[in-house]
Structure formats: structure tokens, C-alpha cells
Design an enzyme around this catalytic site. Sequence first.
Site, mmCIF file in Angstrom:
data_model
loop_
_atom_site.group_PDB
_atom_site.id
_atom_site.type_symbol
_atom_site.label_atom_id
_atom_site.label_comp_id
_atom_site.label_asym_id
_atom_site.label_seq_id
_atom_site.Cartn_x
_atom_site.Cartn_y
_atom_site.Cartn_z
ATOM 1 C CB CYS A 2 0.792 50.938 14.780
ATOM 2 S SG CYS A 2 1.313 51.451 16.492
ATOM 3 C CB THR A 369 13.914 37.090 21.779
ATOM 4 O OG1 THR A 369 12.790 36.863 22.208
ATOM 5 C CG2 THR A 369 14.868 35.928 21.002
ATOM 6 C CB SER A 414 17.169 46.904 23.099
ATOM 7 O OG SER A 414 16.028 47.031 22.124
ATOM 8 C CD GLN A 415 16.029 43.267 16.096
ATOM 9 O OE1 GLN A 415 16.291 43.736 14.857
ATOM 10 N NE2 GLN A 415 14.612 43.628 15.967
HETATM 11 N N1 GLU Z 1 -3.990 54.567 20.806
HETATM 12 C C1 GLU Z 1 -4.028 54.791 19.335
HETATM 13 C C2 GLU Z 1 -5.388 54.383 18.736
HETATM 14 O O1 GLU Z 1 -5.798 53.474 19.141
HETATM 15 C C3 GLU Z 1 -3.611 54.473 18.225
HETATM 16 C C4 GLU Z 1 -2.514 53.130 18.293
HETATM 17 C C5 GLU Z 1 -1.444 52.681 17.382
HETATM 18 O O2 GLU Z 1 -0.765 53.508 18.124
HETATM 19 O O3 GLU Z 1 -1.747 52.119 15.935
HETATM 20 O O4 GLU Z 1 -6.173 55.215 17.594
#
Ligand code: GLU
Length: 527
Positions: A2, A369, A414-415
Site C-alpha cells: 500500500c 525472488t 533484498s531488492q
Molecule cells: N491495516 C491498515 C488497514 O487495514 C492499513 C493497511 C495498509 O497498509 O494499507 O486499514
Amino acid sequence: MCGIFAYLNYNVSRERRYVLEVLLNGLRRLEYRGYDSSGIAVDADLPAPPAPGSAPAPYAGAPPLVYRQEGKIENLVRSVYAEVDEKDVNLDAAFNVHAGIAHTRWATHGVPAPRNSHPQSSGAGDEFLVVHNGIITNYEVLKETLTRHGFTFESDTDTEVIPKLAKFVFDKAHDGEGDVTFSQVVNEVMRQLEGAYALIFKSPHYPNELIACKRGSTLILGVNELSGQKSGKSFNDVKALTANGKPKELFFSSDLCAIVEHTKNYLAIEDNEIVHIKDGSVSILKFDHDKEKPASVQRALSVLEMEVEQIKKGNYDHFMQKEIHEQPHSLTTTMRGRLKDGAVLLGGLKEHLKTIRRSRRVVFIGCGTSYNAALAARTFVEELTGIPVTMEVASDLLDRQGPIYREDTAVFVSQSGETADTLLALDYALENGALCVGITNTVGSTLSRRTHCGIHINAGCEIGVASTKAYTSQIVVMAMMALAIGSDQISTQARREAIISGLFSLPSMFLLESTMYHALCRSAIFH
Ligand code: GLU
């Protein structure tokens, strides 16, 4: 995955329309990481001063305008402009300083829905707004406590406890002695939170200020000085650099890709740091659970080596296709300056080669990966170095608390340099006294900072979620590492020379083979 994005302009006039577009565009840059909903918060106009005798405004700043939407970012864009129209929000209003925040959510707690999207709010009046990447593991206990104190919850998220906690801390301080700074509020909030998070706080109690903090999740600060001498070089203390009242733009993002079109001066925020932007100046504090007050820390800005073209698709249909075709170039940059006159020069390893040669084994540690790249490299690392190589998936190593010794060389791959399990395994290996080597594509990442030494794969920004060019560059870096470690062995000299010439011809072999992996398999490395 996210995304977080925030934008603050200081001493430079920006219209509301511009701020909205910068925020929405920031979200578009984060889109590739996946999400199910999104949201932003900007400022409304300042309300007229209260008439004599009537109640004062609840806070010093303008009330925030919060927009949240489920689904694609373009849904959010449409709903923002529809609401702006409906409520007659003036898009031409100009701000000399303005703080905006934005988020793409990938739901962990609560279904994708506008009420569960971020920014999450402290309640009526949006006194505290928070965007969050990660998971708060003790949110149920916090929710119970806050409910007992009269808070009501509107979402099903774990995140909602954070702005409510901030309001709780703020109100408590105001009921008591009086003033509390924004960073004191956030410090107290952090004391209560368990889990992983990158957070940005916005509040009309602290107009034109933003606070970011993190534990576990990635967060970057970007600084764009708009006048006078640009720093242009690394190692500038960020506080000294920004406390000059000069016009500037400041950014927070969970991903460098969203910042690169605005500035190349950035700082990778470390765990437990609280980054406070006030009066256009950036102060960094270090949260410590055992101390009442956080200590102030000095951090230097780095200069990003990434071009804007890298975050654009160009003539390709999608990023993965573009990155597949970039491999001849990415491998060339990975090898540039490192293979000379039949020898391998790896500046980051030079000082540690003797220790590595004496180590009892090499342990490759990674996830996904990166783990697979190491698995592909295992055979030739053993062959060229004569050192036994074992493999560990980071999470499994941690679950087992598997043996890691002082005599081990632990190579972390780790990339992003921010893979949570790999970083936890790194802490574990450091505690056990192993020499820790990092292989990453991200200069300034947590992995590159915490390991004793390492190699930057220098493959350029990889946006496609399935790794292509980073994977092939990781294998080539491991081949160069094996060549460097084994370079004191006379018996393998001819073999090393064959591999080096094979590496040189790799970029052109891609044109003959259907994939770079086929080219790698046919090269001298695997024969
Ligand atoms: N745990 C939070 C939620 O469910 C954040 C999720 C995220 O990292 O987008 O709203």
C-alpha cells in the site's frame, strides 16, 4: 502493499488545485504496488473569525477536507472533483504553506470501503488525521480503552485507534498543564502502538505541520529547495539544510518512485524516528520506549540515483515488459567499473574479503525472488570460493531460531533493502556475531545501512511486481562476489577468466536468447 504520500509547500505559493494534483499524482505513482481504496486530506478555507461573544474556533487551523473512495484512484479523482463542485470549494485559492496527505490502502482490517479508507480520523472535526501502512497488532486493547473513554469508532480498521489516541493525548495535555507540541503527541502515541507502521499525522491544531514516524514499514522524506543554492551533494544535515526559511517543497512517501519527479534529495527514515516538519524546517527525533523525551538526531540527505524516465512506461504496454527489455542495460550498469583486467573490484567488500575467506560457511538469507536468486548462485559461489553455502528463507530461520555463528558470513539479499523478515533475520545474525553482507538495489535502505558491508546491484528502479532485471542483476552480483572471494586461488584462475568474459558478453547474448535467464544459463557462469 500500500502507499503513503504527503506534500508540504513552504514559502512558495501553490493553489489548492495544484496541491490536489500533486497528491493524486503521488498516488498514481504508488498504484503499481496494489491497493483497494484510497484517500486524501487537504485544507478547507480558514473560517471567518467568530463573532464577539460566540465560541472560539476549536482549533487554530483550517478544517480539513477529507476524501476517501473505494476502488481505483480514478474513482477518488472523480469523487474529489464532484465534491469540490458540489461544495463550491475554491480550487484557485493559493497557500503559501499547506500540508496535504494521501494514501492507497490494501485492507488488512475491514473491507475496502470509504469509511475504512485512510486518512482515518479522530472523529468530528477531524482534529487528527492519519494515513498508515502496516498493521497495529494491539489495536483491540487500545480500542477497548478508548471506547471506555468515550470514543466511538466508525471504521473496522486497526488504524483508527491512532488518530483517536492522538486526540486522547492532546485533550489530556490540555486538560492538565496546557500546551503540548505535535511531536510530543506523536511520541506518546508511539509509546502505545505495537506492530508495524509507517504513519503521517495531520492536524488543524498544528496547521501547516506534518509528522511522520515509522517502525517496520518504509518511509522516505524528499526535500526540494526551490531557490538559492541547491545542496546537490550528500551529507547535509537535514535540519541545518531546511531551517533557512527559504521556499521549498517537502514530501513523504513509502516509495522513492513517487518522489523522484520532484526531487533527488531524500532521506530514508529509520525505525523509531519522528520526523516533524514545522515552519518549513525538518527536525528528527528518536523515540525511545524507556525515555520520556525523544532525543534529537542529526540525519543527512542522500542524492537519489534514479531518472524520471525510469518511472514511466515509455513505449511499453506495462512496466514488466519494459524492465525485461532493459536487462542488457541494467546488467551493464551492474557490472560497470567492477570488472577490470580480468579482476573484480567490489569497493563495498574489499575490506572484508579476508574475513569472508576465513569464514566457516556462507549463509544466504532472503525471501521470495531474492532467495531464488541466491539459490541459483549457490553452485558457483561454492565452486569459486570453496566455502560451503547454506540457504535460509528469512522467516523460517527466525521461526526455528536456526544456528548462525560468529564464523559465518551471512549474505542478505533484498531488492528493496526493506523486506521486513530479511531485516529481522539481519538483527538476529548481528546478535549472533556473524559478518553481515547486504545485496540490495536500494542505496540508503535499511539493509544497506545495517549490514557490515555490501554490494549495490545498481539495476535501476524496478516497478513491475514480478522481478526481472533485479533478479538477473542479483545473480550477476553474486557471481562477481564469488569471483572476488575466490580471487586468491590459483587453481580456479582459468575458470574465473572464462566467467568474466562470459559476464562481459551477457548483455549482447540477450539479443540472441528469448530471455535473460536463458542467456545466463548458457553463459560460462553455469557451465
Ligand atoms: N491495516 C491498515 C488497514 O487495514 C492499513 C493497511 C495498509 O497498509 O494499507 O486499514
